[in-house]
Every structure is written in structure tokens, then in C-alpha cells.
Design a protein around this motif. Structure first.
Motif, PDB file in Angstrom:
ATOM      1  N   LEU A   1       0.828  -1.208   0.000  1.00  0.00           N
ATOM      2  CA  LEU A   1       0.000   0.000   0.000  1.00  0.00           C
ATOM      3  C   LEU A   1       0.861   1.257   0.000  1.00  0.00           C
ATOM      4  O   LEU A   1       0.547   2.235  -0.691  1.00  0.00           O
ATOM      5  N   GLN A   2       1.958   1.233   0.771  1.00  0.00           N
ATOM      6  CA  GLN A   2       2.839   2.392   0.832  1.00  0.00           C
ATOM      7  C   GLN A   2       3.461   2.684  -0.526  1.00  0.00           C
ATOM      8  O   GLN A   2       3.568   3.843  -0.945  1.00  0.00           O
ATOM      9  N   LYS A   3       3.858   1.630  -1.245  1.00  0.00           N
ATOM     10  CA  LYS A   3       4.425   1.820  -2.575  1.00  0.00           C
ATOM     11  C   LYS A   3       3.383   2.387  -3.546  1.00  0.00           C
ATOM     12  O   LYS A   3       3.703   3.205  -4.421  1.00  0.00           O
TER      13      LYS A   3
ATOM     14  N   LEU B   1      -7.448   7.525   1.251  1.00  0.00           N
ATOM     15  CA  LEU B   1      -8.128   6.738   0.226  1.00  0.00           C
ATOM     16  C   LEU B   1      -7.662   5.281   0.245  1.00  0.00           C
ATOM     17  O   LEU B   1      -8.473   4.348   0.201  1.00  0.00           O
ATOM     18  N   ALA B   2      -6.355   5.094   0.308  1.00  0.00           N
ATOM     19  CA  ALA B   2      -5.799   3.739   0.285  1.00  0.00           C
ATOM     20  C   ALA B   2      -6.203   2.948   1.526  1.00  0.00           C
ATOM     21  O   ALA B   2      -6.539   1.762   1.443  1.00  0.00           O
ATOM     22  N   SER B   3      -6.182   3.591   2.680  1.00  0.00           N
ATOM     23  CA  SER B   3      -6.530   2.919   3.930  1.00  0.00           C
ATOM     24  C   SER B   3      -7.994   2.512   3.954  1.00  0.00           C
ATOM     25  O   SER B   3      -8.346   1.390   4.355  1.00  0.00           O
ATOM     26  N   GLU B   4      -8.866   3.410   3.516  1.00  0.00           N
ATOM     27  CA  GLU B   4     -10.295   3.087   3.468  1.00  0.00           C
ATOM     28  C   GLU B   4     -10.565   1.994   2.437  1.00  0.00           C
ATOM     29  O   GLU B   4     -11.426   1.130   2.638  1.00  0.00           O
TER      30      GLU B   4
ATOM     31  N   LEU C   1      -8.485  -0.436   1.616  1.00  0.00           N
ATOM     32  CA  LEU C   1      -8.046  -1.712   2.169  1.00  0.00           C
ATOM     33  C   LEU C   1      -9.027  -2.233   3.225  1.00  0.00           C
ATOM     34  O   LEU C   1      -9.314  -3.426   3.281  1.00  0.00           O
ATOM     35  N   TYR C   2      -9.556  -1.311   4.015  1.00  0.00           N
ATOM     36  CA  TYR C   2     -10.550  -1.703   5.019  1.00  0.00           C
ATOM     37  C   TYR C   2     -11.791  -2.281   4.338  1.00  0.00           C
ATOM     38  O   TYR C   2     -12.296  -3.346   4.712  1.00  0.00           O
ATOM     39  N   GLY C   3     -12.279  -1.596   3.315  1.00  0.00           N
ATOM     40  CA  GLY C   3     -13.455  -2.066   2.594  1.00  0.00           C
ATOM     41  C   GLY C   3     -13.212  -3.386   1.879  1.00  0.00           C
ATOM     42  O   GLY C   3     -14.091  -4.259   1.841  1.00  0.00           O
ATOM     43  N   THR C   4     -12.006  -3.554   1.342  1.00  0.00           N
ATOM     44  CA  THR C   4     -11.656  -4.806   0.681  1.00  0.00           C
ATOM     45  C   THR C   4     -11.697  -5.964   1.673  1.00  0.00           C
ATOM     46  O   THR C   4     -12.216  -7.049   1.377  1.00  0.00           O
ATOM     47  N   GLY C   5     -11.160  -5.713   2.866  1.00  0.00           N
ATOM     48  CA  GLY C   5     -11.198  -6.735   3.905  1.00  0.00           C
ATOM     49  C   GLY C   5     -12.618  -7.120   4.274  1.00  0.00           C
ATOM     50  O   GLY C   5     -12.926  -8.304   4.484  1.00  0.00           O
ATOM     51  N   MET C   6     -13.499  -6.138   4.334  1.00  0.00           N
ATOM     52  CA  MET C   6     -14.906  -6.412   4.645  1.00  0.00           C
ATOM     53  C   MET C   6     -15.549  -7.265   3.550  1.00  0.00           C
ATOM     54  O   MET C   6     -16.300  -8.212   3.837  1.00  0.00           O
ATOM     55  N   LEU C   7     -15.257  -6.958   2.294  1.00  0.00           N
ATOM     56  CA  LEU C   7     -15.812  -7.727   1.186  1.00  0.00           C
ATOM     57  C   LEU C   7     -15.331  -9.182   1.216  1.00  0.00           C
ATOM     58  O   LEU C   7     -16.080 -10.105   0.893  1.00  0.00           O
TER      59      LEU C   7
END
Length: 271
Positions: free
Chosen positions: A180-182, A201-204, A206-212
């Protein structure tokens, strides 16, 4: 039941904080010790009622369930210190992947469990890997998994798969954060977007992806198919990554396993 923690370093502290914040344990339920006692006292200052023991022996004398949260190289000293006062009624939970259950059974008379936590447990999410010796009764297992369920999803795994499971559940957050940092750095370099906005944007995302991938009922392949339109932008990006990252994750697993074998050898040499 009194719960002990021998070692209050990074992961030991995360577990203690998580158990308290989740309501799984009260500070007064725990007794802790650490090679550097000031670190243990800092935790006690943060959690009123948390008892700091003067030694590892004191933890063993006061507790029924004890988490060993020490580095592989420190195991011999700790085991030598506690082995003569350990009881077969006590449960020892090791969180160090390179220390095998068979070794602990050889060194200690206690019931033995091995649990591999994750930094994600700090926010009451992610998996905790659980492995048990034959000395453990089903009611002992329930005690541990009921406790871990406050901060994670306890998953029983075969000890033979400790390393690869840990790569995914415990090392994975750091690997994903690196990826994600890259992504963020490239976005800033190429477009001038602010770091603050790109990171949010990236953090949200990743959070949403985890939920899916958990409560959303999708697996990684399905998610890619849902987002990617043939000939579209996402498909083009996925194609590029498929080519550029080919073999990288195989090499990653090779690297982590090689380091694990090195640590296993070091632990065996201690005894």
C-alpha cells in the motif's frame, strides 16, 4: 482464573492491551513480568490494577494460564527458571512460532498450547492461529479460544503449517502495508496528490476490501472479476501486475521459510 504474561515486548503488550480494551480481561485478572521491568511498569501505569511481578517465578506461582511472549533466544533462560515450579495443571501458551510443541512438552510438565497472534488483534480483528498438545483437554481449549474470540477469529491449524499460516495472518499486515505504501508513493510521484488524501483513500480501500473478503462473501478471484471490466483500466492494471509480480510471492514464501528454518535450528541448539 489468573492470567500471566512473561514478556511484555511488542506482541505481549498488544495482547494485554487488546484483552483489556475488548473486555475479555480486567487488569486485575493479570500478572505480568518482563526482563526489563520498566516496560512492564509502563503497562501497569496505563492499566490500573495490572500487577507487575518481580520475577517470572512469581508469575508462575500466581497464575493458571501463562502466555510466554519471549524471543526464541530468550527461551532457554525462561524455561530453566520456571521448569522446576511448573505444575501439570497449568497451561502454557507460547506465541513463538519457532518453538515447537514437542520441545515445550519435553521441557515442561504443563499443558501446552501454541498461539500465533497478529497485530490486527489490537483492533479485535484478524485470525489467531491455535495449536494444542495432547495434554490439553477440550475444556482447556475452550478457555483459550473463548478468550481469543474477544480479539480475533481463533483458527486451529496443523503445526506443520505454522510458517505459511503465519506468513499470511501475522506477517501479512506488514506485507500489505508495504504494498500500500508503494502504491501511495507512486500516486504522489506521478500526480502530485497529497500524501494525506492518498493515504486516507488507500486505507479506506483496504478496510473495505477486507470487509468484502470476510462478511461480504467474496473471495479474491470474485472481487477482481467484479471490479474488472474486459479491456478496462482495472483489467489493464491487473495484467501489468500479473507480469511484473510473477514469481515474487513464491520468492517471498521461500525467504520467510528459510528464515524460519534458521530460527528452528537456533532454538534446537539452545537445548
Amino acid at each position: 482464573m489468573k492470567i500471566g504474561f512473561i514478556g511484555t515486548g511488542s506482541m505481549g503488550s498488544i495482547l494485554i492491551d487488546a484483552f483489556i480494551h475488548s473486555g475479555a480481561l480486567l487488569p486485575t485478572d493479570m500478572v505480568i513480568s518482563n526482563r526489563t521491568i520498566d516496560k512492564a511498569k509502563q503497562l501497569a501505569d496505563k492499566h490500573t490494577g495490572l500487577e507487575v511481578a518481580k520475577s517470572n517465578i512469581e508469575v508462575m506461582l500466581k497464575c493458571d494460564l501463562i502466555f510466554l511472549c519471549v524471543k526464541p533466544k530468550e527461551y532457554k533462560n525462561v524455561i530453566d527458571e520456571i521448569r522446576t515450579i511448573s505444575l501439570d495443571s497449568q497451561i502454557i501458551v507460547s506465541i513463538t512460532s519457532a518453538v515447537l510443541i514437542e520441545h515445550l512438552e519435553e521441557w515442561l510438565p504443563c499443558k501446552i498450547a501454541k498461539v500465533i497472534p497478529s497485530i490486527t488483534n489490537y483492533v479485535r480483528s484478524g485470525a489467531t492461529l491455535c495449536m494444542y498438545s495432547e495434554r490439553m483437554l477440550e475444556e482447556d481449549v475452550r478457555v483459550i479460544e473463548d478468550l481469543l474470540a474477544y480479539i480475533s477469529k481463533p483458527l486451529r491449524v496443523d503445526e506443520a503449517y505454522t510458517r505459511i499460516c503465519s506468513d499470511i495472518s501475522s506477517c501479512g499486515p506488514a506485507f500489505m502495508a508495504f504494498f500500500l505504501q508503494k502504491f501511495i508513493d507512486a500516486a504522489i510521484l506521478k500526480t502530485g496528490i497529497s500524501r494525506e488524501l492518498a493515504t486516507e483513500l488507500a486505507s479506506e480501500m483496504l478496510y473495505g476490501t477486507g470487509m468484502l473478503l470476510t462478511s461480504g462473501g467474496m473471495d479474491p478471484t470474485t472481487l477482481q472479476q467484479k471490479v474488472s471490466v474486459p479491456g478496462g483500466i482495472t483489467a489493464e492494471g491487473l495484467s501489468m501486475m500479473e507480469n511484473e509480480l510473477d514469481g515474487m510471492f513464491i520468492e517471498l514464501v521461500h525467504t520467510t521459510h528459510a528464515k524460519y528454518e534458521e530460527e528452528l535450528a537456533k532454538v534446537k541448539s539452545l537445548f
